[in-house]
Design a protein around this motif. Structure first.
Motif, PDB file in Angstrom:
ATOM      1  N   LEU A  28     -89.578 -45.693  -4.056  1.00 43.67           N
ATOM      2  CA  LEU A  28     -90.251 -46.941  -4.441  1.00 43.67           C
ATOM      3  C   LEU A  28     -90.856 -46.781  -5.831  1.00 43.67           C
ATOM      4  N   ALA A  30     -93.780 -48.590  -8.267  1.00 40.55           N
ATOM      5  CA  ALA A  30     -94.856 -49.584  -8.431  1.00 40.55           C
ATOM      6  C   ALA A  30     -95.122 -49.711  -9.929  1.00 40.55           C
ATOM      7  N   GLY A  31     -96.220 -49.120 -10.441  1.00 37.31           N
ATOM      8  CA  GLY A  31     -96.483 -49.168 -11.888  1.00 37.31           C
ATOM      9  C   GLY A  31     -95.675 -48.141 -12.670  1.00 37.31           C
ATOM     10  N   GLY A  32     -95.199 -47.108 -11.991  1.00 36.82           N
ATOM     11  CA  GLY A  32     -94.342 -46.095 -12.616  1.00 36.82           C
ATOM     12  C   GLY A  32     -95.096 -45.007 -13.384  1.00 36.82           C
ATOM     13  N   THR A  33     -96.428 -45.058 -13.440  1.00 40.66           N
ATOM     14  CA  THR A  33     -97.153 -44.099 -14.293  1.00 40.66           C
ATOM     15  C   THR A  33     -97.048 -42.661 -13.776  1.00 40.66           C
ATOM     16  N   ALA A  34     -96.983 -42.500 -12.461  1.00 38.73           N
ATOM     17  CA  ALA A  34     -96.854 -41.157 -11.895  1.00 38.73           C
ATOM     18  C   ALA A  34     -95.381 -40.797 -11.735  1.00 38.73           C
ATOM     19  N   LEU A  35     -94.607 -41.728 -11.190  1.00 42.01           N
ATOM     20  CA  LEU A  35     -93.210 -41.441 -10.869  1.00 42.01           C
ATOM     21  C   LEU A  35     -92.386 -41.120 -12.120  1.00 42.01           C
ATOM     22  N   HIS A  77    -105.471 -50.878 -11.072  1.00 46.29           N
ATOM     23  CA  HIS A  77    -106.846 -50.358 -11.130  1.00 46.29           C
ATOM     24  C   HIS A  77    -107.723 -51.294 -11.950  1.00 46.29           C
ATOM     25  N   ALA A 101    -108.464 -42.867 -15.919  1.00 45.56           N
ATOM     26  CA  ALA A 101    -107.790 -42.694 -17.220  1.00 45.56           C
ATOM     27  C   ALA A 101    -108.294 -43.668 -18.285  1.00 45.56           C
ATOM     28  N   THR A 110    -101.119 -48.775 -10.057  1.00 44.95           N
ATOM     29  CA  THR A 110    -101.554 -49.549  -8.886  1.00 44.95           C
ATOM     30  C   THR A 110    -102.301 -48.676  -7.861  1.00 44.95           C
ATOM     31  N   ASN A 114    -101.327 -44.920  -6.498  1.00 48.55           N
ATOM     32  CA  ASN A 114    -102.365 -43.889  -6.576  1.00 48.55           C
ATOM     33  C   ASN A 114    -102.472 -43.150  -5.247  1.00 48.55           C
ATOM     34  N   ASP A 123    -109.489 -40.787  -8.758  1.00 52.45           N
ATOM     35  CA  ASP A 123    -110.823 -41.366  -8.555  1.00 52.45           C
ATOM     36  C   ASP A 123    -110.977 -42.294  -7.342  1.00 52.45           C
ATOM     37  N   VAL A 166     -96.729 -48.891   1.782  1.00 51.69           N
ATOM     38  CA  VAL A 166     -98.165 -49.230   1.872  1.00 51.69           C
ATOM     39  C   VAL A 166     -98.313 -50.693   1.488  1.00 51.69           C
ATOM     40  N   TYR A 193    -108.992 -36.381 -15.933  1.00 61.05           N
ATOM     41  CA  TYR A 193    -109.208 -36.286 -14.487  1.00 61.05           C
ATOM     42  C   TYR A 193    -110.522 -35.551 -14.251  1.00 61.05           C
TER      43      TYR A 193
HETATM   44  C1  LIG Z   1    -102.047 -40.163 -18.431  1.00 58.37           C
HETATM   45  C2  LIG Z   1    -102.533 -40.404 -17.015  1.00 58.37           C
HETATM   46  C3  LIG Z   1    -103.870 -40.203 -16.719  1.00 58.37           C
HETATM   47  C4  LIG Z   1    -104.345 -40.439 -15.428  1.00 58.37           C
HETATM   48  N1  LIG Z   1    -105.676 -40.261 -15.157  1.00 58.37           N
HETATM   49  C5  LIG Z   1    -106.151 -40.585 -13.929  1.00 58.37           C
HETATM   50  C6  LIG Z   1    -107.530 -40.513 -13.631  1.00 58.37           C
HETATM   51  O1  LIG Z   1    -108.365 -40.187 -14.466  1.00 58.37           O
HETATM   52  N2  LIG Z   1    -107.941 -40.856 -12.380  1.00 58.37           N
HETATM   53  C7  LIG Z   1    -107.056 -41.268 -11.418  1.00 58.37           C
HETATM   54  O2  LIG Z   1    -107.476 -41.614 -10.311  1.00 58.37           O
HETATM   55  N3  LIG Z   1    -105.742 -41.322 -11.668  1.00 58.37           N
HETATM   56  C8  LIG Z   1    -105.271 -40.989 -12.890  1.00 58.37           C
HETATM   57  N4  LIG Z   1    -103.934 -41.072 -13.141  1.00 58.37           N
HETATM   58  C9  LIG Z   1    -103.024 -41.304 -12.007  1.00 58.37           C
HETATM   59  C10 LIG Z   1    -102.767 -42.759 -11.783  1.00 58.37           C
HETATM   60  O3  LIG Z   1    -103.861 -43.337 -11.125  1.00 58.37           O
HETATM   61  C11 LIG Z   1    -101.561 -42.855 -10.909  1.00 58.37           C
HETATM   62  O4  LIG Z   1    -100.485 -42.350 -11.699  1.00 58.37           O
HETATM   63  C12 LIG Z   1    -101.237 -44.268 -10.528  1.00 58.37           C
HETATM   64  O5  LIG Z   1    -102.271 -44.875  -9.792  1.00 58.37           O
HETATM   65  C13 LIG Z   1     -99.976 -44.352  -9.748  1.00 58.37           C
HETATM   66  O6  LIG Z   1     -99.722 -45.725  -9.539  1.00 58.37           O
HETATM   67  P1  LIG Z   1     -98.359 -46.366 -10.019  1.00 58.37           P
HETATM   68  O7  LIG Z   1     -98.417 -47.790  -9.621  1.00 58.37           O
HETATM   69  O8  LIG Z   1     -98.061 -46.087 -11.439  1.00 58.37           O
HETATM   70  O9  LIG Z   1     -97.371 -45.570  -9.053  1.00 58.37           O
HETATM   71  P2  LIG Z   1     -95.860 -45.107  -9.276  1.00 58.37           P
HETATM   72  O10 LIG Z   1     -95.771 -44.084 -10.344  1.00 58.37           O
HETATM   73  O11 LIG Z   1     -94.967 -46.302  -9.376  1.00 58.37           O
HETATM   74  O12 LIG Z   1     -95.607 -44.430  -7.846  1.00 58.37           O
HETATM   75  C14 LIG Z   1     -96.300 -43.259  -7.464  1.00 58.37           C
HETATM   76  C15 LIG Z   1     -95.788 -42.848  -6.082  1.00 58.37           C
HETATM   77  O13 LIG Z   1     -96.205 -43.790  -5.108  1.00 58.37           O
HETATM   78  C16 LIG Z   1     -95.083 -44.347  -4.414  1.00 58.37           C
HETATM   79  N5  LIG Z   1     -95.454 -45.738  -4.136  1.00 58.37           N
HETATM   80  C17 LIG Z   1     -95.927 -46.632  -5.048  1.00 58.37           C
HETATM   81  N6  LIG Z   1     -96.301 -47.779  -4.411  1.00 58.37           N
HETATM   82  C18 LIG Z   1     -96.054 -47.588  -3.089  1.00 58.37           C
HETATM   83  C19 LIG Z   1     -96.238 -48.397  -1.916  1.00 58.37           C
HETATM   84  N7  LIG Z   1     -96.768 -49.630  -1.977  1.00 58.37           N
HETATM   85  N8  LIG Z   1     -95.874 -47.888  -0.726  1.00 58.37           N
HETATM   86  C20 LIG Z   1     -95.351 -46.639  -0.645  1.00 58.37           C
HETATM   87  N9  LIG Z   1     -95.169 -45.823  -1.695  1.00 58.37           N
HETATM   88  C21 LIG Z   1     -95.517 -46.291  -2.904  1.00 58.37           C
HETATM   89  C22 LIG Z   1     -93.910 -44.155  -5.351  1.00 58.37           C
HETATM   90  O14 LIG Z   1     -92.695 -44.121  -4.660  1.00 58.37           O
HETATM   91  C23 LIG Z   1     -94.277 -42.811  -5.979  1.00 58.37           C
HETATM   92  O15 LIG Z   1     -93.942 -41.764  -5.112  1.00 58.37           O
HETATM   93  C24 LIG Z   1    -103.440 -40.859 -14.416  1.00 58.37           C
HETATM   94  C25 LIG Z   1    -102.091 -41.069 -14.706  1.00 58.37           C
HETATM   95  C26 LIG Z   1    -101.623 -40.845 -16.011  1.00 58.37           C
HETATM   96  C27 LIG Z   1    -100.178 -41.100 -16.297  1.00 58.37           C
END
Ligand SMILES: Cc1cc2nc3c(=O)[nH]c(=O)nc-3n(C[C@H](O)[C@H](O)[C@H](O)COP(=O)(O)OP(=O)(O)OC[C@H]3O[C@@H](n4cnc5c(N)ncnc54)[C@H](O)[C@@H]3O)c2cc1C
Length: 287
Positions: A28, A30-35, A77, A101, A110, A114, A123, A166, A193
């Motif tokens: 899946l 979502a925002g792609g920031t972690a994946l 967030h 962040a 998202t 997260n 957080d 989720v 972090y």
């Molecule tokens: C530079 C940087 C700094 C950061 N600093 C912080 C910080 O200070 N504090 C903090 O809390 N976080 C921090 N983060 C982490 C950030 O909060 C997470 O990367 C972000 O919340 C992930 O959300 P996303 O929508 O981008 O998820 P994605 O990257 O799209 O997905 C992340 C994972 O979740 C899965 N997924 C997504 N949505 C769903 C769903 N609805 N149901 C099931 N699975 C799902 C995906 O398949 C994947 O495995 C940081 C990230 C970066 C890149």
């Protein structure tokens, strides 16, 4: 990065159907920031990404008739940080979202992403735990509720099944006599972090006795950690200076940090003691 196919799911059942159809090859998005970072580092190689961005039912923040709150998984967030409903429910929660962040990341990342990314230094999870949150998920077998305490299993690992999505996070109503706080220890830069973070929710009687409490720490173990032994020792006692010192000692025994780039395990243990003391002093009623 390796090439992949992208499919935008239009509904939760469609996303589950696509996950079932493509099995281990699918992930899946979502925002792609972690994946995207994981894919660039070759830690994950999905062949199919299933986009959640067009699923309206995963969006929105709603107050519930019983005084609780629901936050959709695709809420960013930044939306949660700025939401009047989140602030009215618990200002500490809006604050925790505001600690993620930078604004640029908060606009993209998202809540659902997260939680499923499950980095123990994030957080929102400790604050959501301290507020008694649960996650609503849907999979091929139907819906289920996972208390946040039971979602995180290990570093970057949750109890979610492969084909589960989720949908939202649900927060219970909070007694008017309760208060909460989130503090993040950031010795390096403001957008880093946590070295450790502490979330606390207390329900205090008129005489300052702790009727109930929940304490959770981030970056102090392999998952965000509930301090249940400390909570049990404090419940029913007056929140005095001595009790706060005792809480710090108990927490430093209960955490389980490892050395990382933000501090040694010993330093994090000591900072857990110090920052739990700060949170509890902040929440102590003034005489
Ligand atoms: C530079 C940087 C700094 C950061 N600093 C912080 C910080 O200070 N504090 C903090 O809390 N976080 C921090 N983060 C982490 C950030 O909060 C997470 O990367 C972000 O919340 C992930 O959300 P996303 O929508 O981008 O998820 P994605 O990257 O799209 O997905 C992340 C994972 O979740 C899965 N997924 C997504 N949505 C769903 C769903 N609805 N149901 C099931 N699975 C799902 C995906 O398949 C994947 O495995 C940081 C990230 C970066 C890149």
């Amino acid at each position: 990065m390796r090439s992949f196919d992208f499919v935008a799911a239009g509904s939760v059942p469609e996303a589950i159907g696509l996950l079932t159809e493509h099995g281990a090859d699918a992930h899946l998005l979502a925002g792609g920031t972690a994946l995207m970072l994981m894919m660039k580092q070759d830690l994950m190689q999905p062949k199919v990404l299933i986009g959640l961005n067009q699923i309206d039912e995963l969006r929105g923040i709603r107050s519930l008739p019983d005084g609780g709150l629901e936050i959709g998984a695709m809420t960013t967030h930044r939306q949660a940080e700025q939401s009047d409903l989140v602030r009215a429910h618990a200002p500490s929660l809006a604050e925790a979202f505001g600690h993620v962040a930078t604004i640029r990341i908060r606009n993209q990342a998202t809540l659902g992403g997260n939680l499923v990314h499950a980095d123990p230094a994030q957080d929102p999870p400790p604050m959501l735990m301290a507020l008694g949150a649960a996650v609503e998920v849907t999979g091929p077998g139907g819906d289920r509720t996972i208390p946040l305490d039971e979602l995180f299993v290990d570093y970057y690992e949750t109890s979610l099944a492969d084909e589960e999505v989720v949908r939202l996070v649900r927060l219970p109503p909070l007694p008017l006599t309760s208060r909460s706080r989130y503090l993040k220890f950031l010795p390096r830069t403001q957008d880093d972090y946590a070295t450790v973070s502490v979330a606390a929710w207390l329900d205090l009687a008129d005489d300052g006795t702790l009727r109930d409490l929940r304490l959770a720490l981030g970056a102090a173990g392999s998952t965000p950690l509930r301090m249940t032994a400390t909570e049990d020792a404090l419940r029913g006692h007056r929140l005095s200076g001595d009790l706060i010192d005792e809480a710090g000692d108990l927490v430093s025994d209960e955490v389980d940090p490892i050395d990382d780039i933000r501090g040694s395990a010993d330093y994090k243990r000591e900072m857990s003691r110090v920052w739990v003391g700060r949170v509890l002093r902040d929440l102590r009623p003034t005489a």
